[in-house]
Design a protein around this motif. Structure first.
Motif, PDB file in Angstrom:
ATOM      1  N   LEU A  14      35.283  25.224  52.953  1.00 15.35           N
ATOM      2  CA  LEU A  14      34.687  26.491  53.378  1.00 15.35           C
ATOM      3  C   LEU A  14      35.488  27.688  52.868  1.00 15.35           C
ATOM      4  O   LEU A  14      34.913  28.710  52.469  1.00 15.35           O
ATOM      5  CB  LEU A  14      34.576  26.540  54.901  1.00 15.35           C
ATOM      6  CG  LEU A  14      33.563  25.595  55.525  1.00 15.35           C
ATOM      7  CD1 LEU A  14      33.629  25.681  57.037  1.00 15.35           C
ATOM      8  CD2 LEU A  14      32.163  25.894  55.035  1.00 15.35           C
ATOM      9  N   LYS A  15      36.807  27.575  52.856  1.00 17.86           N
ATOM     10  CA  LYS A  15      37.640  28.662  52.344  1.00 17.86           C
ATOM     11  C   LYS A  15      37.398  28.889  50.854  1.00 17.86           C
ATOM     12  O   LYS A  15      37.344  30.025  50.387  1.00 17.86           O
ATOM     13  CB  LYS A  15      39.120  28.370  52.602  1.00 17.86           C
ATOM     14  CG  LYS A  15      39.523  28.564  54.042  1.00 17.86           C
ATOM     15  CD  LYS A  15      40.998  28.293  54.252  1.00 17.86           C
ATOM     16  CE  LYS A  15      41.386  28.507  55.706  1.00 17.86           C
ATOM     17  NZ  LYS A  15      42.813  28.237  55.940  1.00 17.86           N
ATOM     18  N   ARG A  16      37.259  27.798  50.100  1.00 19.76           N
ATOM     19  CA  ARG A  16      36.963  27.932  48.659  1.00 19.76           C
ATOM     20  C   ARG A  16      35.617  28.596  48.440  1.00 19.76           C
ATOM     21  O   ARG A  16      35.466  29.455  47.569  1.00 19.76           O
ATOM     22  CB  ARG A  16      36.995  26.555  47.984  1.00 19.76           C
ATOM     23  CG  ARG A  16      38.369  26.007  47.749  1.00 19.76           C
ATOM     24  CD  ARG A  16      38.346  24.813  46.805  1.00 19.76           C
ATOM     25  NE  ARG A  16      37.433  23.766  47.211  1.00 19.76           N
ATOM     26  CZ  ARG A  16      37.749  22.749  47.998  1.00 19.76           C
ATOM     27  NH1 ARG A  16      38.963  22.643  48.485  1.00 19.76           N
ATOM     28  NH2 ARG A  16      36.872  21.832  48.312  1.00 19.76           N
ATOM     29  N   GLU A  17      34.608  28.208  49.244  1.00 17.72           N
ATOM     30  CA  GLU A  17      33.288  28.823  49.125  1.00 17.72           C
ATOM     31  C   GLU A  17      33.344  30.315  49.441  1.00 17.72           C
ATOM     32  O   GLU A  17      32.729  31.122  48.741  1.00 17.72           O
ATOM     33  CB  GLU A  17      32.297  28.142  50.074  1.00 17.72           C
ATOM     34  CG  GLU A  17      31.835  26.784  49.616  1.00 17.72           C
ATOM     35  CD  GLU A  17      30.876  26.138  50.605  1.00 17.72           C
ATOM     36  OE1 GLU A  17      30.407  26.820  51.532  1.00 17.72           O
ATOM     37  OE2 GLU A  17      30.607  24.938  50.433  1.00 17.72           O
ATOM     38  N   ASN A  18      34.088  30.686  50.486  1.00 18.24           N
ATOM     39  CA  ASN A  18      34.228  32.101  50.840  1.00 18.24           C
ATOM     40  C   ASN A  18      34.897  32.883  49.722  1.00 18.24           C
ATOM     41  O   ASN A  18      34.473  33.999  49.398  1.00 18.24           O
ATOM     42  CB  ASN A  18      35.035  32.263  52.135  1.00 18.24           C
ATOM     43  CG  ASN A  18      34.190  32.028  53.363  1.00 18.24           C
ATOM     44  OD1 ASN A  18      32.966  32.038  53.292  1.00 18.24           O
ATOM     45  ND2 ASN A  18      34.842  31.809  54.471  1.00 18.24           N
ATOM     46  N   ALA A  19      35.943  32.324  49.138  1.00 19.42           N
ATOM     47  CA  ALA A  19      36.642  33.016  48.049  1.00 19.42           C
ATOM     48  C   ALA A  19      35.699  33.215  46.861  1.00 19.42           C
ATOM     49  O   ALA A  19      35.670  34.291  46.253  1.00 19.42           O
ATOM     50  CB  ALA A  19      37.869  32.216  47.628  1.00 19.42           C
ATOM     51  N   LEU A  20      34.907  32.197  46.545  1.00 21.57           N
ATOM     52  CA  LEU A  20      33.958  32.302  45.432  1.00 21.57           C
ATOM     53  C   LEU A  20      32.909  33.374  45.718  1.00 21.57           C
ATOM     54  O   LEU A  20      32.590  34.198  44.855  1.00 21.57           O
ATOM     55  CB  LEU A  20      33.283  30.960  45.186  1.00 21.57           C
ATOM     56  CG  LEU A  20      32.240  30.921  44.081  1.00 21.57           C
ATOM     57  CD1 LEU A  20      32.909  31.134  42.731  1.00 21.57           C
ATOM     58  CD2 LEU A  20      31.495  29.615  44.099  1.00 21.57           C
ATOM     59  N   LEU A  21      32.379  33.391  46.940  1.00 19.42           N
ATOM     60  CA  LEU A  21      31.370  34.390  47.294  1.00 19.42           C
ATOM     61  C   LEU A  21      31.936  35.810  47.264  1.00 19.42           C
ATOM     62  O   LEU A  21      31.249  36.748  46.848  1.00 19.42           O
ATOM     63  CB  LEU A  21      30.778  34.085  48.664  1.00 19.42           C
ATOM     64  CG  LEU A  21      29.857  32.863  48.724  1.00 19.42           C
ATOM     65  CD1 LEU A  21      29.490  32.548  50.160  1.00 19.42           C
ATOM     66  CD2 LEU A  21      28.619  33.081  47.884  1.00 19.42           C
ATOM     67  N   LYS A  22      33.183  35.966  47.679  1.00 19.31           N
ATOM     68  CA  LYS A  22      33.810  37.286  47.625  1.00 19.31           C
ATOM     69  C   LYS A  22      33.953  37.760  46.179  1.00 19.31           C
ATOM     70  O   LYS A  22      33.703  38.933  45.876  1.00 19.31           O
ATOM     71  CB  LYS A  22      35.186  37.251  48.302  1.00 19.31           C
ATOM     72  CG  LYS A  22      35.104  37.207  49.805  1.00 19.31           C
ATOM     73  CD  LYS A  22      36.485  37.120  50.430  1.00 19.31           C
ATOM     74  CE  LYS A  22      36.393  37.000  51.937  1.00 19.31           C
ATOM     75  NZ  LYS A  22      37.719  36.863  52.565  1.00 19.31           N
ATOM     76  N   LYS A  23      34.334  36.846  45.286  1.00 22.83           N
ATOM     77  CA  LYS A  23      34.453  37.204  43.867  1.00 22.83           C
ATOM     78  C   LYS A  23      33.088  37.587  43.299  1.00 22.83           C
ATOM     79  O   LYS A  23      32.965  38.562  42.559  1.00 22.83           O
ATOM     80  CB  LYS A  23      35.049  36.048  43.071  1.00 22.83           C
ATOM     81  CG  LYS A  23      36.512  35.827  43.348  1.00 22.83           C
ATOM     82  CD  LYS A  23      37.029  34.619  42.580  1.00 22.83           C
ATOM     83  CE  LYS A  23      38.464  34.330  42.941  1.00 22.83           C
ATOM     84  NZ  LYS A  23      38.967  33.125  42.262  1.00 22.83           N
TER      85      LYS A  23
END
Length: 133
Positions: free
Chosen positions: A80-89
């Motif tokens: 979930l943290k990786r997905e959030n980081a990708l969405l923020k980028k």
């Protein structure tokens, strides 16, 4: 097999870990461990050892009520943290792209987005709202 109305002895995780340690480190037999810790079921140690071999310390935890998808909580949280980081980028890139374009042309062609944008950069409406603020 569970028998209706019968009460079963529950053992804490601490006792299970101690039993595993006594067998693996100290080299005690199952019978000696059962006598020492007061475990009445002769096959209990064998099951604990099998679970410990297959799943590690996690296998000794009480699994009732847990969902299969969330057994490995740490892995799920990292995903979930990786997905959030990708969405923020992606949001930053979409904002930059939207700021380069004229908002009025975007809002008028909201259904068919400007043809100059590649399909990867087609921005959803909610992103446009964020970019305007």
């Amino acid at each position: 097999m569970a028998i209706k109305g019968r009460k079963y002895k529950m053992y804490s995780e601490k006792i299970k870990k101690e039993a595993i340690r006594l067998h693996t480190v100290e080299g005690w037999t199952y019978r000696k461990i059962n006598e020492h810790l007061g475990i009445h079921d002769p096959g209990r140690m064998k099951r604990w050892m099998r679970k410990h071999r297959e799943q590690g310390e996690f296998g000794l935890m009480d699994q009732r009520g847990r969902r299969n998808e969330y057994l490995d909580q740490e892995r799920y949280v990292q995903k979930l943290k990786r997905e959030n980081a990708l969405l923020k980028k992606c949001l930053v890139i979409w904002k930059e792209e939207a700021n380069k374009r004229d908002f009025r042309s975007w809002s008028s062609g909201i259904r068919g987005y400007p043809e100059t944008l590649p399909c990867v950069w087609r921005v959803p409406e909610w992103v446009l709202c964020l970019c305007k603020t």
